[in-house]
Design a protein around this motif. Structure first.
Motif, mmCIF file in Angstrom:
data_model
loop_
_atom_site.group_PDB
_atom_site.id
_atom_site.type_symbol
_atom_site.label_atom_id
_atom_site.label_comp_id
_atom_site.label_asym_id
_atom_site.label_seq_id
_atom_site.Cartn_x
_atom_site.Cartn_y
_atom_site.Cartn_z
ATOM 1 N N LEU A 14 38.663 2.920 -26.175
ATOM 2 C CA LEU A 14 39.526 2.940 -25.044
ATOM 3 C C LEU A 14 38.938 3.813 -23.996
ATOM 4 O O LEU A 14 38.795 4.969 -24.214
ATOM 5 N N ILE A 15 38.629 3.221 -22.907
ATOM 6 C CA ILE A 15 38.161 4.091 -21.879
ATOM 7 C C ILE A 15 38.574 3.551 -20.542
ATOM 8 O O ILE A 15 38.759 2.388 -20.383
ATOM 9 N N VAL A 16 38.633 4.439 -19.583
ATOM 10 C CA VAL A 16 39.207 4.063 -18.331
ATOM 11 C C VAL A 16 38.230 4.182 -17.218
ATOM 12 O O VAL A 16 37.405 5.047 -17.213
ATOM 13 N N PRO A 17 38.348 3.319 -16.202
ATOM 14 C CA PRO A 17 37.421 3.378 -15.110
ATOM 15 C C PRO A 17 37.520 4.689 -14.383
ATOM 16 O O PRO A 17 38.571 5.055 -13.915
ATOM 17 N N SER A 18 36.391 5.367 -14.300
ATOM 18 C CA SER A 18 36.385 6.556 -13.480
ATOM 19 C C SER A 18 36.643 6.184 -12.046
ATOM 20 O O SER A 18 37.090 6.983 -11.252
ATOM 21 N N ALA A 19 36.324 4.948 -11.687
ATOM 22 C CA ALA A 19 36.614 4.502 -10.330
ATOM 23 C C ALA A 19 38.098 4.625 -10.030
ATOM 24 O O ALA A 19 38.510 4.855 -8.902
ATOM 25 N N ALA A 20 38.934 4.513 -11.071
ATOM 26 C CA ALA A 20 40.377 4.600 -10.862
ATOM 27 C C ALA A 20 40.790 6.000 -10.434
ATOM 28 O O ALA A 20 41.836 6.190 -9.841
ATOM 29 N N ILE A 21 39.955 6.986 -10.746
ATOM 30 C CA ILE A 21 40.300 8.349 -10.365
ATOM 31 C C ILE A 21 40.081 8.572 -8.876
ATOM 32 O O ILE A 21 40.820 9.270 -8.218
ATOM 33 N N HIS A 653 47.197 8.932 -9.328
ATOM 34 C CA HIS A 653 48.142 8.650 -8.244
ATOM 35 C C HIS A 653 47.708 9.414 -6.994
ATOM 36 O O HIS A 653 47.444 10.624 -7.037
ATOM 37 N N ALA A 654 47.602 8.682 -5.881
ATOM 38 C CA ALA A 654 47.266 9.315 -4.607
ATOM 39 C C ALA A 654 48.431 10.162 -4.133
ATOM 40 O O ALA A 654 49.586 9.745 -4.169
ATOM 41 N N VAL A 655 48.131 11.391 -3.659
ATOM 42 C CA VAL A 655 49.187 12.293 -3.202
ATOM 43 C C VAL A 655 49.027 12.632 -1.728
ATOM 44 O O VAL A 655 49.653 13.569 -1.230
ATOM 45 N N GLY A 656 48.191 11.861 -1.040
ATOM 46 C CA GLY A 656 48.033 12.084 0.396
ATOM 47 C C GLY A 656 46.588 12.155 0.807
ATOM 48 O O GLY A 656 45.816 12.929 0.229
ATOM 49 N N GLY A 657 46.202 11.342 1.781
ATOM 50 C CA GLY A 657 44.834 11.348 2.260
ATOM 51 C C GLY A 657 43.864 10.965 1.157
ATOM 52 O O GLY A 657 44.060 9.987 0.435
ATOM 53 N N ALA A 658 42.813 11.760 1.012
ATOM 54 C CA ALA A 658 41.818 11.506 -0.030
ATOM 55 C C ALA A 658 42.143 12.246 -1.321
ATOM 56 O O ALA A 658 41.363 12.216 -2.268
ATOM 57 N N LEU A 659 43.291 12.899 -1.367
ATOM 58 C CA LEU A 659 43.662 13.694 -2.529
ATOM 59 C C LEU A 659 44.302 12.813 -3.594
ATOM 60 O O LEU A 659 45.184 12.005 -3.296
ATOM 61 N N ARG A 660 43.854 13.009 -4.814
ATOM 62 C CA ARG A 660 44.369 12.194 -5.918
ATOM 63 C C ARG A 660 44.528 13.058 -7.160
ATOM 64 O O ARG A 660 43.644 13.843 -7.513
ATOM 65 N N MET A 661 45.659 12.906 -7.832
ATOM 66 C CA MET A 661 45.907 13.599 -9.096
ATOM 67 C C MET A 661 45.747 12.611 -10.239
ATOM 68 O O MET A 661 46.024 11.418 -10.088
ATOM 69 N N TYR A 662 45.295 13.118 -11.358
ATOM 70 C CA TYR A 662 45.103 12.227 -12.516
ATOM 71 C C TYR A 662 45.368 12.994 -13.806
ATOM 72 O O TYR A 662 45.297 14.232 -13.861
ATOM 73 N N VAL A 695 42.793 17.207 -10.238
ATOM 74 C CA VAL A 695 42.996 16.747 -8.882
ATOM 75 C C VAL A 695 41.621 16.596 -8.250
ATOM 76 O O VAL A 695 40.709 17.407 -8.486
ATOM 77 N N LYS A 696 41.486 15.539 -7.443
ATOM 78 C CA LYS A 696 40.193 15.199 -6.876
ATOM 79 C C LYS A 696 40.357 14.892 -5.398
ATOM 80 O O LYS A 696 41.308 14.221 -4.993
ATOM 81 N N ASN A 697 39.417 15.374 -4.587
ATOM 82 C CA ASN A 697 39.380 15.068 -3.165
ATOM 83 C C ASN A 697 38.016 14.458 -2.859
ATOM 84 O O ASN A 697 37.017 15.172 -2.761
ATOM 85 N N SER A 698 37.975 13.129 -2.765
ATOM 86 C CA SER A 698 36.695 12.448 -2.567
ATOM 87 C C SER A 698 36.109 12.730 -1.202
ATOM 88 O O SER A 698 34.887 12.730 -1.026
ATOM 89 N N HIS A 701 34.566 16.102 -1.551
ATOM 90 C CA HIS A 701 33.546 16.078 -2.608
ATOM 91 C C HIS A 701 33.822 17.033 -3.764
ATOM 92 O O HIS A 701 32.889 17.465 -4.437
ATOM 93 N N TRP A 702 35.065 17.352 -4.039
ATOM 94 C CA TRP A 702 35.317 18.235 -5.170
ATOM 95 C C TRP A 702 36.316 17.626 -6.148
ATOM 96 O O TRP A 702 37.115 16.771 -5.804
ATOM 97 N N ASP A 703 36.216 18.077 -7.385
ATOM 98 C CA ASP A 703 37.085 17.621 -8.468
ATOM 99 C C ASP A 703 37.277 18.813 -9.398
ATOM 100 O O ASP A 703 36.302 19.437 -9.832
ATOM 101 N N THR A 704 38.521 19.162 -9.682
ATOM 102 C CA THR A 704 38.782 20.254 -10.608
ATOM 103 C C THR A 704 39.815 19.820 -11.625
ATOM 104 O O THR A 704 40.729 19.043 -11.316
ATOM 105 N N SER A 705 39.664 20.285 -12.857
ATOM 106 C CA SER A 705 40.565 19.830 -13.917
ATOM 107 C C SER A 705 40.696 20.891 -14.995
ATOM 108 O O SER A 705 39.841 21.772 -15.153
ATOM 109 N N LEU A 706 41.766 20.787 -15.742
ATOM 110 C CA LEU A 706 42.034 21.602 -16.923
ATOM 111 C C LEU A 706 42.035 20.663 -18.123
ATOM 112 O O LEU A 706 42.672 19.615 -18.092
#
Length: 746
Positions: A14-21, A653-662, A695-698, A701-706
């Protein structure tokens, strides 16, 4: 399935498209494109069960070594037969359970299209990858030797047309820092380059010695890679690959919860001083200075020449690797199987293949391969305690087996593969391969002090230093013709039925551990398999649901298997390991995979495998040595759990602009399995639940996660076997770890 760029995660797990992030997804599954059959294809058009995963998603799942690949494929079993030194790979129960480093699995593993002939080439970190492809079942007509169980392709990111790169930093439990850096782009109009490196430094070991307080299981490893893509002419390209790896870690130690009940009485106290509790974090090493010192380097040159619709490819490669280490293989503080490893391995290979342009009536490939492998071993094992020569628990150095041998192998192969498109519904795949393999072994095992032989003779007779325990100077060669026949039928554009019958073999090999008795050293015949498979690949509901299933039957002749043996007549201590052939065995099974996007942003992946793997012809002994426990008809084959499975769920899920939470969660379960034949020990029956929130902001150019691994902090056995006294030597799943990750791309 997971996709990034031209690749997706598919099949068995089971793996998910990173493109979806990073982008707004819908409910349509992305096309999965792989190069498993040497040219670009949609994986749903290939009549082979394949698991493919992007490098980005592997990073998200904390897959850092080839050993962790079972996380993404329910039909794949992986384990370390020694502490971080001998990774074992089996697909659908086919592979190898030998823990010696002069052998290689029946699952062929390829690093940027170069076959890894020894386990030492597979212990390094995986980093800056484009994708991994796992092909199930025999693949001998497209890949080199040792593909009876399948093939694993580990493919690095290539140089890019534009300047780009990234820095990935990770900090987690036990003061662990992971750093990966890559930079890529053009150097001139005709030369592109990519430089990448990684390092893992762990400040604290996760294991503690009960008696001394010493820490074990502390990582210090990494590597670097330089790729240069050179356009020689409009029709010719050259790829140069230079790579280096190192590992200077403090190894972990297994545990033994029951050795005190099994050892003979000693002249000094042992009660309460040898056993260690289950769980793997509290161990007893006895002050043994465990260490690992490994370094490897290599280079490969891939030339592609395109002429009149044909592509000629040449791949030339050389790799060198050496290892020095000390392993507490027995799992308790006394000198029993304290293993000093000292080996060097080299390989040279050349592959030349000619491929037609895809899209014709017949898409074909013909090729030839040549390889030379060299392995020099100078290992020793300390048996002082088990032979009754110790004056106190941790005393060693009296009873030793020391070996010095050189093994060389030479392989040649010719192969042809064709996909004949009879109509828009029917395709017939045919393949043929001729292989010739030669192995040469020259070595000796001695008793340096003479005390081991003296103790084995009931402490009678003269003490003769450097007594020869085993000596062998031998060479063998074998050849094989394997084939593949596979009709594929498209019921619709979204439904593929396929059937196949395929054969493959694993070349003969010599047993590579220091031998206590002459008959334990010898040649093990080739292993041959024939697999019949029926499969379905399908998509439904507007391409939002994918369902793949395959049923297979594998007949195995002369399975190469590790065996637990008595050192002399039945009941004679100590128990030793050997390598032999099981005359006949069989594996039936079914694997299924589901990938579903029920709503925008949500992906669900499910995978499961059932195996019925058993001996079908009794084995009574190995070169006259009695088995620890009988190997009879109906007995379960090693490392082939009846059930394994996993799942992964990802939501973005997009939370505004280029910001996306996953967020993502995943788990992998393995049922009970045995380490090798003649050994009643079982391990497995465990989960490993993981999760990641980020959360990622394309645009910036940054992505941070726990992230967290082993969320429930369970400690199932990941490997176990019967030691020299019959005790259970136990390796446990690492405790829960929590970390934070930051990635910046440019």
């Amino acid at each position: 399935m997971l996709k990034t760029g031209s690749v997706s995660v598919l099949s068995a797990v089971l793996i998910v498209p990173s493109a979806a992030i990073g982008s707004e997804p819908d409910t349509v599954l992305e096309e999965v494109v792989v190069t498993a059959q040497k040219h670009i294809q949609d994986v749903q058009e290939i009549g082979v069960a394949i698991t493919a995963m992007s490098g980005e998603q592997m990073q998200a799942l904390r897959i850092q070594q080839p050993l962790n690949l079972s996380t993404i494929s329910s039909s794949m079993s992986t384990m370390n037969a020694t502490t971080d030194s001998t990774p074992l790979f089996l697909v659908r129960g086919i592979g190898l359970d030998d823990f010696n480093t002069n052998n290689s699995s029946g699952v062929g593993t390829y690093l940027d299209e170069v076959f890894a002939s020894f386990p030492g080439f597979l212990t390094a970190a995986m980093y800056d990858l484009n994708r991994v492809e796992i092909l199930k079942g025999p693949q001998g007509t497209l890949y080199g030797k040792n593909t009876a169980g399948g093939a694993i392709n580990i493919i690095s990111n290539r140089p890019t047309d534009d300047f780009e790169g990234y820095v990935d930093v990770d900090y987690s439990r036990w003061e662990t820092t992971d750093l990966t850096v890559a930079i890529s782009g053009p150097l001139t109009d005709s030369v592109k380059a990519r430089l990448a490196g990684t390092t893992t430094i762990q400040g604290e070991g996760y294991q503690t010695d009960i008696d001394t307080g010493e820490k074990y299981g502390k990582l210090n490893r990494g590597g670097a890679r330089a790729l240069f893509e050179i356009r020689l002419t409009d029709s010719a390209d050259l790829m140069l690959n230079f790579h280096y790896v190192y590992d200077h870690s403090v190894p972990s130690s297994p545990s033994t919860p029951n050795v005190e009940a099994l050892i003979p009485s000693q002249a000094f106290p042992t009660a309460g001083l040898l056993d260690s509790p289950p769980g793997g974090t509290l161990v007893r090493v006895g002050g043994l200075p465990l260490y690992k010192d490994e370094n490897g380097e290599g280079a490969a040159a891939t030339l592609d020449l395109r002429v009149d619709g044909l592509t000629l490819t040449s791949i030339s490669a050389f790799d060198n690797f050496f290892s020095h280490s000390l392993d507490n293989y027995d799992g308790y503080p006394a000198a029993d199987n304290n293993w000093t490893k000292n080996f060097q391995q080299q390989q040279f290979s050349e592959e030349l293949r000619l491929r037609s342009s895809p899209g014709g009536f017949v898409d074909w490939i013909v090729g030839t391969e040549y390889a030379q492998n060299w392995y020099h071993c100078r290992d020793s094992l300390d048996w002082t305690f088990i032979y009754g020569l110790a004056d106190y628990i941790t005393q060693g150095g009296k009873a030793i087996t020391a070996t010095n041998f050189i093994q060389t192998q030479q392989s040649e192969g010719l192969y042809a593969h064709a996909e004949t498109h009879l109509s828009n519904r029917w395709t017939v795949v045919t393949g043929l391969r001729y292989s010739r393999d030669e192995a040469v072994f020259d070595g000796v095992t001695i008793d340096p002090t003479g005390l081991l032989t003296y103790a084995a003779n009931n402490f009678t007779g003269p003490i003769v230093p450097n007594a020869v325990l085993a000596k062998l100077d031998d060479s063998r060669w074998n050849r094989n013709v394997s084939y593949r026949l596979e009709p594929d039928y498209h019921l619709t554009d979204k439904v593929l039925f396929y059937a196949s019958i395929a054969t493959a073999y694993k070349a003969g090999i010599y047993y590579g551990q220091p031998a206590q008795v002459q008959v334990d050293w010898g040649y093990v015949k080739p292993e041959r398999v024939r697999t019949t498979e029926l499969g379905l690949k399908s998509r439904f509901f507007g391409d939002s649901l994918e369902f793949d299933v395959a049923a297979f039957d594998t007949d195995i002749h002369d399975r190469q298997s590790s065996l637990s043996l008595w050192a002399g007549p039945e009941g004679t201590q100590p128990l030793i390991a050997g390598l032999g052939n099981v005359p006949r065995s069989r594996i039936d099974g079914v694997e299924s995979d589901i990938e579903w996007r029920p709503v925008s942003g949500l992906e669900i992946h499910l995978g499961s495998t059932y195996l019925h793997a058993q001996v079908t012809q009794t084995l009574t002994n190995d070169n006259g040595l009695a088995l620890f426990t009988p190997v009879v008809v109906g007995q379960m084959l090693p490392d082939a759990p009846a059930f394994s499975g996993g799942w992964l769920v990802l939501y973005g899920h997009a939370v505004g602009g280029a910001l996306r939470m996953y967020a993502q969660a995943n788990d992998h379960y393995t049922g009970a399995e045995h380490p090798y034949l003649g050994d009643p020990t079982t391990f497995g029956r465990g989960h490993c639940l993981g999760a990641r929130f980020g959360v990622k902001n394309s645009a910036q150019h940054w992505d941070t996660s726990l992230w967290v691994t082993n969320l429930t902090d369970t400690r199932p056995l990941t490997y176990a076997f019967a030691g020299s006294e019959g005790q259970q030597v136990s390796f446990y799943q690492k405790p829960r770890s929590v970390g934070v990750n930051v990635t910046y791309t440019f």
